[in-house]
Design a protein around this motif. Structure first.
Motif, mmCIF file in Angstrom:
data_model
loop_
_atom_site.group_PDB
_atom_site.id
_atom_site.type_symbol
_atom_site.label_atom_id
_atom_site.label_comp_id
_atom_site.label_asym_id
_atom_site.label_seq_id
_atom_site.Cartn_x
_atom_site.Cartn_y
_atom_site.Cartn_z
ATOM 1 N N GLN A 38 0.844 -1.186 0.000
ATOM 2 C CA GLN A 38 0.000 0.000 0.000
ATOM 3 C C GLN A 38 0.883 1.242 0.000
ATOM 4 O O GLN A 38 1.940 1.252 0.645
ATOM 5 N N ASN A 40 2.286 4.805 1.059
ATOM 6 C CA ASN A 40 2.484 5.470 2.345
ATOM 7 C C ASN A 40 2.505 4.496 3.521
ATOM 8 O O ASN A 40 2.158 4.864 4.643
ATOM 9 N N GLN A 41 2.899 3.270 3.258
ATOM 10 C CA GLN A 41 3.053 2.258 4.295
ATOM 11 C C GLN A 41 4.526 1.838 4.363
ATOM 12 O O GLN A 41 5.209 1.792 3.348
ATOM 13 N N THR A 42 4.972 1.536 5.567
ATOM 14 C CA THR A 42 6.343 1.069 5.785
ATOM 15 C C THR A 42 6.299 -0.391 6.204
ATOM 16 O O THR A 42 5.489 -0.777 7.047
ATOM 17 N N TYR A 43 7.170 -1.173 5.602
ATOM 18 C CA TYR A 43 7.252 -2.612 5.857
ATOM 19 C C TYR A 43 8.631 -2.934 6.422
ATOM 20 O O TYR A 43 9.639 -2.430 5.919
ATOM 21 N N THR A 81 9.544 1.589 2.434
ATOM 22 C CA THR A 81 8.357 2.441 2.412
ATOM 23 C C THR A 81 7.915 2.614 0.971
ATOM 24 O O THR A 81 8.693 3.057 0.126
#
Length: 119
Positions: A38, A40-43, A81
């Motif tokens: 997704q 604007n998501q950080t993994y 990100t």
């Protein structure tokens, strides 16, 4: 090279950078498995896909040769990100950093990674 694929109901992401100048071919890999990315998501990059058997999540590797491979793991980690993902136009962008360790316990720091690809 970048891939973001939907296979058997699951999403898989792979990114490879190669620097083939000089004697050693330096390669950086980032990957995620079983995660729909997704914007604007950080993994968290905390997987060693070769050894831990749990392929859900993300991991990173760095190598200077086939015999000199550094990998993330549960304690040597990083972050990916996603800044843009456009499935209809097959575009994915993001930033990343990670630390990785080899079998001798040496740690490398990969910093300020950035990508913007049409896959």
């Amino acid at each position: 090279v970048v891939n973001y694929e939907f296979v058997n109901g699951e999403f898989f992401f792979g990114l490879t950078f190669k620097d083939q100048e000089g004697i050693n071919n330096k390669t950086v890999n980032i990957g995620t498995g079983f995660i729909e990315l997704q914007a604007n998501q950080t993994y968290i990059l905390n997987k060693n896909f070769d050894d831990d058997g749990d392929y859900t999540g993300g991991g990173g590797t760095y190598s200077t040769s086939v015999l000199n491979l550094y990998k993330t793991n549960s304690s040597i980690t990083g972050e990916l990100t996603i800044t843009r993902i456009d499935l209809s136009n097959s575009i994915i962008s993001g930033i990343f950093w990670f630390d990785a360790v080899n079998t001798d316990g040496e740690i490398v720091e990969i910093r300020d990674g950035r990508f913007d690809y049409q896959y």
